[in-house]
Design a protein around this motif. Sequence first.
Motif, PDB file in Angstrom:
ATOM      1  N   GLY A  64       0.939  -1.165  -0.159  1.00 50.15           N
ATOM      2  CA  GLY A  64      -0.108   0.093  -0.131  1.00 50.15           C
ATOM      3  C   GLY A  64       1.023   1.313  -0.240  1.00 50.15           C
ATOM      4  O   GLY A  64       2.068   1.168  -0.392  1.00 50.15           O
ATOM      5  N   PHE A  65       0.178   2.428   0.393  1.00 54.00           N
ATOM      6  CA  PHE A  65       1.035   3.908   0.530  1.00 54.00           C
ATOM      7  C   PHE A  65       1.757   3.982   1.723  1.00 54.00           C
ATOM      8  O   PHE A  65       1.643   4.818   2.285  1.00 54.00           O
ATOM      9  N   ALA A  66       2.844   2.860   1.905  1.00 51.45           N
ATOM     10  CA  ALA A  66       3.769   3.207   2.893  1.00 51.45           C
ATOM     11  C   ALA A  66       4.723   4.042   2.691  1.00 51.45           C
ATOM     12  O   ALA A  66       5.402   3.958   1.446  1.00 51.45           O
ATOM     13  N   SER A  67       5.188   4.965   3.650  1.00 53.56           N
ATOM     14  CA  SER A  67       6.182   6.126   3.339  1.00 53.56           C
ATOM     15  C   SER A  67       7.589   5.273   2.740  1.00 53.56           C
ATOM     16  O   SER A  67       8.194   6.108   1.919  1.00 53.56           O
ATOM     17  N   TYR A 132     -10.876  11.452   1.292  1.00 53.10           N
ATOM     18  CA  TYR A 132     -10.263  10.139   1.203  1.00 53.10           C
ATOM     19  C   TYR A 132      -9.046   9.797   0.715  1.00 53.10           C
ATOM     20  O   TYR A 132      -9.025   9.965  -0.451  1.00 53.10           O
ATOM     21  N   THR A 133      -8.145   9.537   1.566  1.00 53.45           N
ATOM     22  CA  THR A 133      -6.792   9.594   0.758  1.00 53.45           C
ATOM     23  C   THR A 133      -5.892   8.489   1.337  1.00 53.45           C
ATOM     24  O   THR A 133      -6.095   7.962   2.481  1.00 53.45           O
ATOM     25  N   GLY A 134      -5.067   8.023   0.499  1.00 56.51           N
ATOM     26  CA  GLY A 134      -3.963   7.019   0.699  1.00 56.51           C
ATOM     27  C   GLY A 134      -2.850   7.392   1.274  1.00 56.51           C
ATOM     28  O   GLY A 134      -2.125   8.480   0.668  1.00 56.51           O
ATOM     29  N   GLY A 135      -2.061   6.836   2.441  1.00 52.22           N
ATOM     30  CA  GLY A 135      -0.814   6.985   2.982  1.00 52.22           C
ATOM     31  C   GLY A 135      -0.988   6.841   4.455  1.00 52.22           C
ATOM     32  O   GLY A 135      -1.764   6.064   4.925  1.00 52.22           O
TER      33      GLY A 135
END
Length: 245
Positions: A64-67, A132-135
């Motif tokens: 997923g949107f892992a930093s 609704y945002t990914g991160g």
Amino acid sequence: MSITPQHIIFDMDDTLIHCNKYFDLILGDFFEWMTDWFAPFGLTTEEVRSKQIEIDIAGTKQLGFASTNFPQSLIATYRHYGQIHGRATSPAEEEQLFALGMSVYDQEVEPYPGMVETLERLQGDGHRLYLYTGGEARIQQRKIEQMKLADYFEDRIYIRRHKNIEALEEIIRAGSFDRSHTWMIGNSLRTDVVPALTAGINSIYLKQQREWEYNLVELKEEPHNVLYTVSALTEVPEVINHHLM
């Protein structure tokens, strides 16, 4: 004429605020470093770009949107070419790459043209707005605070590591949304449009001139619900209101 209030769910990155252009700036530095470090082997920017995209997309699909996915994609690309060309890699260079990749999250936040006007227009028309945002929460919350987005979305803000049909369904069901009066607005075919169409809600695709490859997928069948394509955020209110007339 009375307009039925709609539930309008907005993506954030590259829909309301700039995002990809900062990754492109960091990648520009990465390509320069790599072609310099591997100059004796004739490594090209195109080769580095292709491998980094491949690794980055694979990591995003899994994590997923892992930093850390982005900086790790730089390191993995570096290791890949080190192994191919027999060039020794070093912890110091890997630390440089990790710091370079993570620096993308420290960039100043910049809204897309018409962000405020669009949100104020929709709010003024009586529609209910959701974000609704990914991160990761820490990173996304910083952007939300800098852009004062809570002025429009209040507590109707959802941050998810994975943006997919399951995550969107969870949000829709928890809010008991009337799907015929619900919209998803975003720049990603993969994480915004396809999940919205699968969930049976309306969608507006904000098509960008240059898009991250991960976001580009083929729509395999004609949508049974509403799908519009726009090229500017400011078109959204007119599209929605015209559809309701």
